[in-house]
Enzyme design. Structure first.
Site, mmCIF file in Angstrom:
data_model
loop_
_atom_site.group_PDB
_atom_site.id
_atom_site.type_symbol
_atom_site.label_atom_id
_atom_site.label_comp_id
_atom_site.label_asym_id
_atom_site.label_seq_id
_atom_site.Cartn_x
_atom_site.Cartn_y
_atom_site.Cartn_z
ATOM 1 N N ARG A 186 0.804 35.345 -24.271
ATOM 2 C CA ARG A 186 -0.512 36.002 -24.216
ATOM 3 C C ARG A 186 -0.858 36.661 -25.547
ATOM 4 N NH1 ARG A 186 0.034 33.563 -20.036
ATOM 5 N NH2 ARG A 186 -0.700 34.205 -17.987
ATOM 6 N N SER A 210 -4.491 38.393 -13.949
ATOM 7 C CA SER A 210 -3.344 39.306 -14.056
ATOM 8 C C SER A 210 -3.753 40.535 -14.857
ATOM 9 C CB SER A 210 -2.190 38.639 -14.803
ATOM 10 O OG SER A 210 -1.759 37.490 -14.134
ATOM 11 N N GLU A 224 -2.486 43.437 -19.577
ATOM 12 C CA GLU A 224 -2.800 42.150 -20.194
ATOM 13 C C GLU A 224 -4.299 42.108 -20.492
ATOM 14 O OE1 GLU A 224 -3.423 37.674 -19.854
ATOM 15 O OE2 GLU A 224 -3.497 38.800 -17.997
HETATM 16 N N1 EPU Z 1 5.813 38.060 -6.773
HETATM 17 C C1 EPU Z 1 6.064 39.057 -5.870
HETATM 18 N N2 EPU Z 1 5.090 39.354 -4.972
HETATM 19 C C2 EPU Z 1 3.913 38.684 -4.927
HETATM 20 C C3 EPU Z 1 3.649 37.674 -5.860
HETATM 21 C C4 EPU Z 1 4.628 37.362 -6.792
HETATM 22 O O1 EPU Z 1 7.124 39.674 -5.874
HETATM 23 O O2 EPU Z 1 3.091 39.013 -4.074
HETATM 24 C C5 EPU Z 1 6.876 37.711 -7.754
HETATM 25 C C6 EPU Z 1 7.735 36.562 -7.212
HETATM 26 O O3 EPU Z 1 9.050 36.786 -7.602
HETATM 27 C C7 EPU Z 1 7.169 35.368 -7.949
HETATM 28 C C8 EPU Z 1 6.857 35.992 -9.282
HETATM 29 O O4 EPU Z 1 6.335 37.290 -8.966
HETATM 30 O O5 EPU Z 1 8.133 34.350 -8.082
HETATM 31 C C9 EPU Z 1 5.887 35.214 -10.130
HETATM 32 O O6 EPU Z 1 4.648 35.091 -9.421
HETATM 33 P P1 EPU Z 1 3.540 34.025 -9.877
HETATM 34 O O7 EPU Z 1 4.118 32.674 -9.926
HETATM 35 O O8 EPU Z 1 2.338 34.245 -9.023
HETATM 36 O O9 EPU Z 1 3.235 34.398 -11.388
HETATM 37 P P2 EPU Z 1 3.048 35.766 -12.180
HETATM 38 O O10 EPU Z 1 4.182 35.938 -13.110
HETATM 39 O O11 EPU Z 1 2.752 36.880 -11.244
HETATM 40 C C10 EPU Z 1 1.882 34.516 -14.156
HETATM 41 C C11 EPU Z 1 0.643 34.654 -14.990
HETATM 42 C C12 EPU Z 1 -0.571 34.134 -14.220
HETATM 43 C C13 EPU Z 1 -0.340 32.680 -13.850
HETATM 44 C C14 EPU Z 1 0.957 32.592 -13.017
HETATM 45 C C15 EPU Z 1 1.328 31.177 -12.692
HETATM 46 C C16 EPU Z 1 1.046 36.583 -16.424
HETATM 47 C C17 EPU Z 1 0.664 37.986 -16.753
HETATM 48 N N3 EPU Z 1 0.437 36.048 -15.352
HETATM 49 O O12 EPU Z 1 1.734 35.381 -13.041
HETATM 50 O O13 EPU Z 1 -1.682 34.183 -15.102
HETATM 51 O O14 EPU Z 1 -1.420 32.157 -13.100
HETATM 52 O O15 EPU Z 1 2.047 33.161 -13.779
HETATM 53 O O16 EPU Z 1 1.807 30.569 -13.856
HETATM 54 O O17 EPU Z 1 1.864 35.993 -17.109
HETATM 55 C C18 EPU Z 1 -3.478 35.566 -15.809
HETATM 56 O O18 EPU Z 1 -2.899 35.641 -16.885
HETATM 57 O O19 EPU Z 1 -4.571 36.132 -15.594
HETATM 58 C C19 EPU Z 1 -2.834 34.829 -14.729
HETATM 59 C C20 EPU Z 1 -3.334 34.788 -13.486
#
Ligand code: EPU
Length: 341
Positions: free
Chosen positions: A163, A238, A337
């Protein structure tokens, strides 16, 4: 063509739906408009804005918002079998993904349905489902306000990280205006299916028979399940970055979580990355509301303008509550972010 509007309400131009004004709004349609735009703009009181999908306006903006409506897309075959797309900075990036997937080109399909314009995608290095836009960027075309000239910046000079890009460094904040991005896509490279549940979302399809459009549609299904529909619920995706912590801090988080809990984490070069969504959920914020602001009930990394009436103070109040709670419980400082403006 340049269009200038004083005291402009930008509610429709930030995806959080903050009901605020900027002193001046300038829209332009050609790169060649930029020298005259900057002849009159206060060079330290402006921001470039795309779809406003990664911005939180903390109040009225006392300055000029400069919006690109450069909407060109040029396609060119390269010698190495790749296809170069030169995309105007004002193009909705998802439209570009739709077009390239329909043309059978691989590379950006995993970024489907991320709100925002092409110029902002290159500044922010948007990423999702195992792909970042830097993976396909060849160069970024800009107007350099300091030197009053157009330049093409290659991907190495873009200084990409999570990012992050050199365009976001404080010293460059008022320097570059993106006019176009050059991306390289491939007709043959194939799908990237390793993140999370993409494979399951593709059901029983043979990997060798998949098209970029199949993957795009699966990604859209996954996002629809978890993330608020941008046209219905205001947010900026995010709200926080996923923190990278030292091994000691990670061990402490495991200790606090207890033996029966597996703390989600990914090893990265700089340490251990822990999903902020997990930390926020553990602190009891999933689905929590504060006035008209709320933490999304299916993905706690997203703060939403729950009923369209949230004020910047309500969003920031919830942000601060979350940061305080995560810091107190785990000793981890969450970094936003979303750009606060
Ligand atoms: N998780 C929880 N509770 C929840 C949801 C997720 O504990 O309700 C934990 C789980 O362990 C899950 C992990 O968070 O495995 C990762 O969740 P997710 O795959 O939804 O991804 P994220 O790390 O929360 C990042 C990006 C998103 C992108 C997703 C998918 C950042 C800041 N965010 O989210 O990007 O869509 O991965 O690749 O890196 C954005 O930047 O606006 C955005 C939406």
């Amino acid at each position: 063509m340049i269009t200038e509007i004083p005291d402009f309400n930008i509610r429709a131009f930030n995806t959080f739906g903050m009901n605020v004004e900027c002193s001046k709004w300038i829209d332009y349609t050609e790169p060649s408009d930029l020298p005259s735009v900057f002849a009159s703009v206060d060079r330290h009181r402006f921001r470039c804005i795309g779809a406003g999908s990664n911005m939180l306006f903390t109040g009225n903006y006392d300055g000029t918002l400069i919006h690109s409506s450069i909407l060109s897309v040029e396609t060119e075959p390269c010698d190495n079998g790749m296809t170069r797309l030169r995309v105007g900075s004002g193009m909705t990036f998802d439209k570009v993904i739709e077009m390239s997937a329909a043309a059978g080109l691989w590379g950006i399909e995993n970024l489907s349905a991320i709100p925002g314009d092409a110029g902002a995608a290159a500044v922010q290095n948007i990423g999702a489902y195992g792909v970042e836009v830097k993976d396909v960027i060849e160069s970024v075309e800009v107007y350099d306000i300091q030197e009053n000239r157009f330049r093409t910046i290659d991907r190495v000079e873009c200084g990409y990280g999570y990012r992050m890009s050199m365009f976001k460094l404080p010293e460059n904040r008022y320097r570059y205006v993106v006019t176009a991005i050059n991306i390289l896509l491939s007709a043959t490279s194939g799908p990237k299916l390793d993140y999370g549940n993409i494979r399951q979302a593709l059901e029983d399809k043979e990997v060798s028979a998949l098209t970029p459009m199949d993957v795009r549609e699966a990604i859209i299904r996954i996002r629809d399940e978890k993330l608020p529909a941008p046209e219905l619920v205001g947010s900026a995706g995010s709200f926080f970055k996923n923190p990278v912590v030292s091994r000691e801090v990670y061990d402490k988080v495991c200790l606090i979580a207890g033996e029966s809990v597996r703390v989600p984490h990914y090893e990265v070069e700089a340490g251990v990355k822990i999903p902020a969504a997990w930390l926020i959920e553990q602190c009891g914020f999933k689905g929590k509301t504060k006035g008209n602001a709320a933490v999304w009930h299916k993905q706690p990394l997203v703060i939403v303008n729950a009923n369209g009436q949230a004020t910047p103070d309500e969003i920031i109040g919830l942000e601060q509550d979350i940061c305080r709670a995560v810091d107190q419980r785990y000793g981890i400082t969450l970094e936003p972010e979303v750009d606060h403006i």
